[in-house]
Design a protein around this motif. Structure first.
Motif, PDB file in Angstrom:
ATOM      1  N   ALA A 110       0.804  -1.219   0.000  1.00  0.00           N
ATOM      2  CA  ALA A 110       0.000   0.000   0.000  1.00  0.00           C
ATOM      3  C   ALA A 110       0.838   1.271   0.000  1.00  0.00           C
ATOM      4  N   VAL A 111       2.097   1.170   0.418  1.00  0.00           N
ATOM      5  CA  VAL A 111       2.928   2.373   0.513  1.00  0.00           C
ATOM      6  C   VAL A 111       4.148   2.312  -0.393  1.00  0.00           C
ATOM      7  N   LYS A 112       4.362   1.225  -1.062  1.00  0.00           N
ATOM      8  CA  LYS A 112       5.536   1.055  -1.911  1.00  0.00           C
ATOM      9  C   LYS A 112       5.575   2.144  -2.980  1.00  0.00           C
ATOM     10  N   GLY A 113       6.727   2.758  -3.098  1.00  0.00           N
ATOM     11  CA  GLY A 113       6.877   3.843  -4.065  1.00  0.00           C
ATOM     12  C   GLY A 113       6.519   5.208  -3.518  1.00  0.00           C
ATOM     13  N   ARG A 114       5.886   5.250  -2.354  1.00  0.00           N
ATOM     14  CA  ARG A 114       5.498   6.528  -1.747  1.00  0.00           C
ATOM     15  C   ARG A 114       6.221   6.779  -0.427  1.00  0.00           C
ATOM     16  N   PHE A 115       6.546   5.730   0.288  1.00  0.00           N
ATOM     17  CA  PHE A 115       7.215   5.865   1.586  1.00  0.00           C
ATOM     18  C   PHE A 115       8.651   5.381   1.472  1.00  0.00           C
ATOM     19  N   THR A 116       9.527   6.039   2.216  1.00  0.00           N
ATOM     20  CA  THR A 116      10.933   5.640   2.251  1.00  0.00           C
ATOM     21  C   THR A 116      11.421   5.692   3.685  1.00  0.00           C
ATOM     22  N   VAL A 117      12.086   4.633   4.120  1.00  0.00           N
ATOM     23  CA  VAL A 117      12.655   4.618   5.466  1.00  0.00           C
ATOM     24  C   VAL A 117      14.173   4.679   5.360  1.00  0.00           C
ATOM     25  N   PHE A 118      14.768   5.415   6.283  1.00  0.00           N
ATOM     26  CA  PHE A 118      16.221   5.525   6.298  1.00  0.00           C
ATOM     27  C   PHE A 118      16.674   5.901   7.704  1.00  0.00           C
ATOM     28  N   SER A 119      17.972   5.750   7.923  1.00  0.00           N
ATOM     29  CA  SER A 119      18.532   5.941   9.261  1.00  0.00           C
ATOM     30  C   SER A 119      19.565   7.058   9.257  1.00  0.00           C
ATOM     31  N   ASP A 120      19.658   7.708  10.398  1.00  0.00           N
ATOM     32  CA  ASP A 120      20.762   8.622  10.673  1.00  0.00           C
ATOM     33  C   ASP A 120      21.354   8.135  11.991  1.00  0.00           C
ATOM     34  N   ARG A 121      22.293   7.224  11.880  1.00  0.00           N
ATOM     35  CA  ARG A 121      22.790   6.556  13.086  1.00  0.00           C
ATOM     36  C   ARG A 121      23.523   7.484  14.048  1.00  0.00           C
ATOM     37  N   PRO A 122      24.337   8.415  13.576  1.00  0.00           N
ATOM     38  CA  PRO A 122      24.977   9.321  14.558  1.00  0.00           C
ATOM     39  C   PRO A 122      23.956  10.063  15.416  1.00  0.00           C
ATOM     40  N   LYS A 123      22.747  10.254  14.876  1.00  0.00           N
ATOM     41  CA  LYS A 123      21.698  10.937  15.629  1.00  0.00           C
ATOM     42  C   LYS A 123      20.737   9.964  16.307  1.00  0.00           C
ATOM     43  N   ASN A 124      21.014   8.669  16.202  1.00  0.00           N
ATOM     44  CA  ASN A 124      20.114   7.648  16.778  1.00  0.00           C
ATOM     45  C   ASN A 124      18.675   7.843  16.305  1.00  0.00           C
ATOM     46  N   THR A 125      18.525   8.162  15.041  1.00  0.00           N
ATOM     47  CA  THR A 125      17.204   8.506  14.543  1.00  0.00           C
ATOM     48  C   THR A 125      16.870   7.716  13.272  1.00  0.00           C
ATOM     49  N   GLN A 126      15.635   7.255  13.247  1.00  0.00           N
ATOM     50  CA  GLN A 126      15.072   6.618  12.060  1.00  0.00           C
ATOM     51  C   GLN A 126      14.024   7.566  11.479  1.00  0.00           C
ATOM     52  N   TYR A 127      13.906   7.552  10.166  1.00  0.00           N
ATOM     53  CA  TYR A 127      12.946   8.412   9.508  1.00  0.00           C
ATOM     54  C   TYR A 127      12.056   7.609   8.568  1.00  0.00           C
ATOM     55  N   GLN A 128      10.871   8.117   8.403  1.00  0.00           N
ATOM     56  CA  GLN A 128       9.982   7.595   7.369  1.00  0.00           C
ATOM     57  C   GLN A 128       9.461   8.794   6.588  1.00  0.00           C
ATOM     58  N   GLN A 129       9.927   8.913   5.366  1.00  0.00           N
ATOM     59  CA  GLN A 129       9.484   9.980   4.487  1.00  0.00           C
ATOM     60  C   GLN A 129       8.265   9.500   3.713  1.00  0.00           C
ATOM     61  N   MET A 130       7.206  10.292   3.744  1.00  0.00           N
ATOM     62  CA  MET A 130       5.953   9.893   3.109  1.00  0.00           C
ATOM     63  C   MET A 130       5.564  10.956   2.087  1.00  0.00           C
ATOM     64  N   ILE A 131       5.340  10.542   0.858  1.00  0.00           N
ATOM     65  CA  ILE A 131       4.918  11.463  -0.189  1.00  0.00           C
ATOM     66  C   ILE A 131       3.615  10.970  -0.798  1.00  0.00           C
ATOM     67  N   THR A 132       2.998  11.839  -1.565  1.00  0.00           N
ATOM     68  CA  THR A 132       1.742  11.508  -2.249  1.00  0.00           C
ATOM     69  C   THR A 132       0.770  10.850  -1.263  1.00  0.00           C
ATOM     70  N   LEU A 133       0.607  11.484  -0.131  1.00  0.00           N
ATOM     71  CA  LEU A 133      -0.240  10.916   0.914  1.00  0.00           C
ATOM     72  C   LEU A 133      -1.696  10.864   0.494  1.00  0.00           C
ATOM     73  N   LYS A 134      -2.374   9.852   0.994  1.00  0.00           N
ATOM     74  CA  LYS A 134      -3.773   9.620   0.678  1.00  0.00           C
ATOM     75  C   LYS A 134      -4.574   9.620   1.974  1.00  0.00           C
ATOM     76  N   PRO A 135      -5.864   9.905   1.904  1.00  0.00           N
ATOM     77  CA  PRO A 135      -6.687   9.863   3.121  1.00  0.00           C
ATOM     78  C   PRO A 135      -6.607   8.513   3.836  1.00  0.00           C
ATOM     79  N   GLU A 136      -6.449   7.441   3.094  1.00  0.00           N
ATOM     80  CA  GLU A 136      -6.352   6.120   3.719  1.00  0.00           C
ATOM     81  C   GLU A 136      -5.040   5.903   4.460  1.00  0.00           C
TER      82      GLU A 136
END
Length: 128
Positions: free
Chosen positions: A63-89
């Motif tokens: 459902a999110v393939k191609g729209r969401f991307t996960v990546f890490s910034d390890r020096p900051k101990n942080t994980q991110y999830q970038q979400m584009i083309t968001l839908k109401p669902e």
């Protein structure tokens, strides 16, 4: 012990973008695979995405393939999830989670039972 704190949720119009973050603490945080799940009102918590401990592998729900991307910034101990083309669902509370055993996670990255630590969640609302 691992503690996780999500942030970055909010209200966005359909077609918009949002980035949610997950800051981790604990001695073993950076050696763990991570997952993102979401739970909409009246529905079960579902798998969204996952990333291996070294960032070399990522997995996404259809459902999110191609729209969401996960990546890490390890020096900051942080994980991110970038979400584009968001839908109401996509409206839901989004949770990050840290995995337990690496071997089990490699096969079962989409299962809630693969994760032993959870954040409190952050609300994402997409208006139509």
């Amino acid at each position: 012990q691992v503690q996780l704190v999500e942030s970055g949720g909010g209200l966005v119009q359909a077609g918009g973008s949002l980035r949610v973050s997950c800051v981790g603490s604990g001695r073993t945080f950076n050696s763990r695979a991570m997952g993102w799940f979401r739970q909409a009102p009246g529905k079960e918590r579902e798998f969204v995405a996952a990333i291996s401990w070294d960032g070399g592998r990522t997995y996404y729900a259809d459902a999110v393939k191609g729209r969401f991307t996960v990546f890490s910034d390890r020096p900051k101990n942080t994980q991110y999830q970038q979400m584009i083309t968001l839908k109401p669902e996509d409206t839901a509370v989004y949770y990050c989670a840290a995995a337990e055993g690496k071997l089990y996670w490699s096969v079962n990255y989409y299962r809630r039972g693969s994760y032993g630590y959870w954040g409190q969640g952050t609300q994402v609302t997409v208006s139509s």
